[in-house]
Enzyme design. Structure first.
Site, PDB file in Angstrom:
ATOM      1  CG  ASP A  57      -1.604  -1.178   1.588  1.00 15.94           C
ATOM      2  OD1 ASP A  57      -1.651  -2.078   0.748  1.00 15.94           O
ATOM      3  OD2 ASP A  57      -2.135  -1.252   2.712  1.00 15.94           O
ATOM      4  CD  GLU A 100      -6.886  -5.392   4.017  1.00 13.60           C
ATOM      5  OE1 GLU A 100      -6.322  -6.071   4.883  1.00 13.60           O
ATOM      6  OE2 GLU A 100      -6.571  -5.443   2.815  1.00 13.60           O
TER       7      GLU A 100
END
Ligand code: FRU
Length: 469
Positions: free
Chosen positions: A16, A190
């Site tokens: 990420d 998420e």
């Protein structure tokens, strides 16, 4: 196969984007990083800076795993008023807010930098939020001026909820509310994001956008509403929107503190079906191009649209503008080009008469990726089944279909292609399709095709893209 215009880690594993923030002429980009290997582990924050979001300078790892606590995803803010007291009174401190992940718990933690992000100190009284959960993570923080407080949004991943906490100083947090589930809840949630956007052409209308990613299914989804400083409420008449109909646009995060007020985000171009298994050579993981995010009122309601940022035009080489209305003539002009590692293409066409129209990226040796417009069905698809190396995951060789919900003619299409990525934007960015592809050789020749009749090409341009390195 290293992309030319997309951000990749200098070595080892990346997932990420984290800590996206602008300060003093620099865009900071941190990322989930394993400093010791090419698969997920020892999660830390890698770091890079840029003055234009296109050319990046790699910096040392900013936040490292310590005492069995990994540094999971999170964000960074400029603490302009020095509310945290971490500043030196001269330059506002940067404060990073991240999840500390241990075997038993996920907690929210902070760290600060007084030297423009070059060195970081973890706060001595971490964690700042600990609710005794193993599934509480990915803080994104925004300053909420009307209520004069910092708002943190996190996920309660397995409960498919987002949680809001408020703080005057980034250190002391008070639980405000929980929201969800909404939209897809068939995978853990998420990486939430939360930001206000002014609706295009309606300067007095501000809408709050709440984004979460659904792991291994639809990826990013957004819901439109209002945030009153404590609670999120959905705008009546709006629908949950899937952000990208490809499968490789995950964990998008938007920049905090952009100097011109644009909302810009980028995402990890992969997903957890095969994030650890994509072909690699000393590095693994690539981010999408930075995209400006806007909100638009359309015939089918409020829609989020994304366009590659205009700064990317600096990478354009000589432009091939094809001044023909007919596919055969266009293909003659396109065939004269050498195969390219990275390119941008803009196409506008009137499909009247045709059943299917497509763009073929021929990677040589029988490898190809197709973008297919099904005129009657009103869909746009990306077909990477024969795109090259596809056998590292059963989830990889596939066709991904997006509904072209807005209808209407002509079709406009903007496509960014790099050695291992394809990002397509239709209907002025209201429909996005982002996929990885791994053609052996990493080169692309372009041609068009049509079935069932001849469409009219209204405009076609192609730019070779130069390496951003
Ligand atoms: C999303 C994610 C986050 C987590 C991070 C760990 O890809 O699973 O929820 O913080 O990756 O690397």
């Amino acid at each position: 196969m290293r992309p030319l215009i997309h951000f990749t880690p200098p070595q080892n594993f990346m997932n990420d984007p984290n800590g996206l923030v602008y300060l003093a002429g620099e865009y900071h980009l941190f990322y989930q990083h394993n400093p010791f290997g090419e698969t997920w582990g020892h999660m830390s924050w890698g770091h890079a800076v840029s003055r234009d979001l296109v050319h990046w300078e790699h910096l040392p790892v900013a936040l490292s795993e310590e005492d069995g606590v990994m540094v999971f995803s999170g964000c960074a803010v400029v603490d302009h008023a020095n509310s945290s007291g971490f500043g030196d009174g001269l330059t506002p401190p940067l404060v990073a807010i991240y999840t500390g992940h241990s075997e038993t718990e996920q907690t929210q933690n902070i760290a600060y930098s007084r030297d423009l992000g070059r060195t970081w100190t973890k706060y001595s009284d971490n964690p700042v939020i600990a609710i005794g959960s193993r599934e509480h993570r990915d803080p994104k923080v925004v300053w909420h001026a009307p209520s004069q407080q910092w708002i943190m949004v996190t996920v309660l991943a397995d409960r498919h909820q987002v949680r809001f906490d408020g703080s005057p100083d980034l250190i002391h947090w008070e639980h405000l509310s929980d929201f969800g589930p909404f939209g897809a809840a068939d995978g853990v949630w998420e990486c939430p994001d939360l930001f206000p956007l002014v609706v295009e052409g309606h300067p007095d209308e501000t809408v709050w956008v709440l984004k979460v990613d659904v792991c291994r299914t639809v990826g990013a989804q957004v819901v439109f509403g209002d945030f009153d400083g404590a609670r999120f409420s959905v705008r009546p008449g709006t629908e949950v929107q899937r952000v990208d109909h490809g499968v490789d646009f995950y964990a998008a995060q938007s920049w905090s503190d952009t100097p011109d007020g644009r909302r810009i985000w980028l995402a990890w171009m992969s997903n957890w079906h095969y994030g650890n298994a994509t072909p690699s050579a000393g590095w693994r993981g690539v981010f999408s191009v930075p995209r400006e995010v806007v909100l638009r009122e359309t015939p089918v309601g409020l829609r989020l649209a994304q366009r590659p940022i205009t700064e990317l035009r600096a990478l354009r080489g000589g432009r091939l503008r094809v001044n023909v209305s007919d596919i055969d003539d266009a293909n003659t002009a396109l065939a004269a080009l050498e195969p390219l590692p990275a390119l941008e293409m803009a196409l506008r066409l009137d499909p009247t008469g045709a059943r299917r129209i497509g763009v073929r990226f021929d990677h040589g040796a029988g490898q190809e990726t197709l973008i297919v417009y099904d005129v009657a069905g009103g869909t746009l698809a990306i077909d990477r089944r024969r795109s090259g190396v596809v056998d590292f995951s059963e989830h990889f060789p596939a066709l991904h279909v997006a509904p072209l919900a807005l209808g209407g003619l002509p079709l406009d299409l903007e496509i960014f292609v790099d050695t291992c990525t394809i990002e397509g934007f239709a209907q002025a960015g209201a429909v996005a399709l982002s996929d990885l592809v791994f053609p052996r050789g990493g080169l692309h020749s372009v041609s068009l095709f049509a079935e069932g009749g001849d469409p009219t090409i209204e405009a076609l341009s192609l730019w070779p893209l130069a390496p951003a390195a």
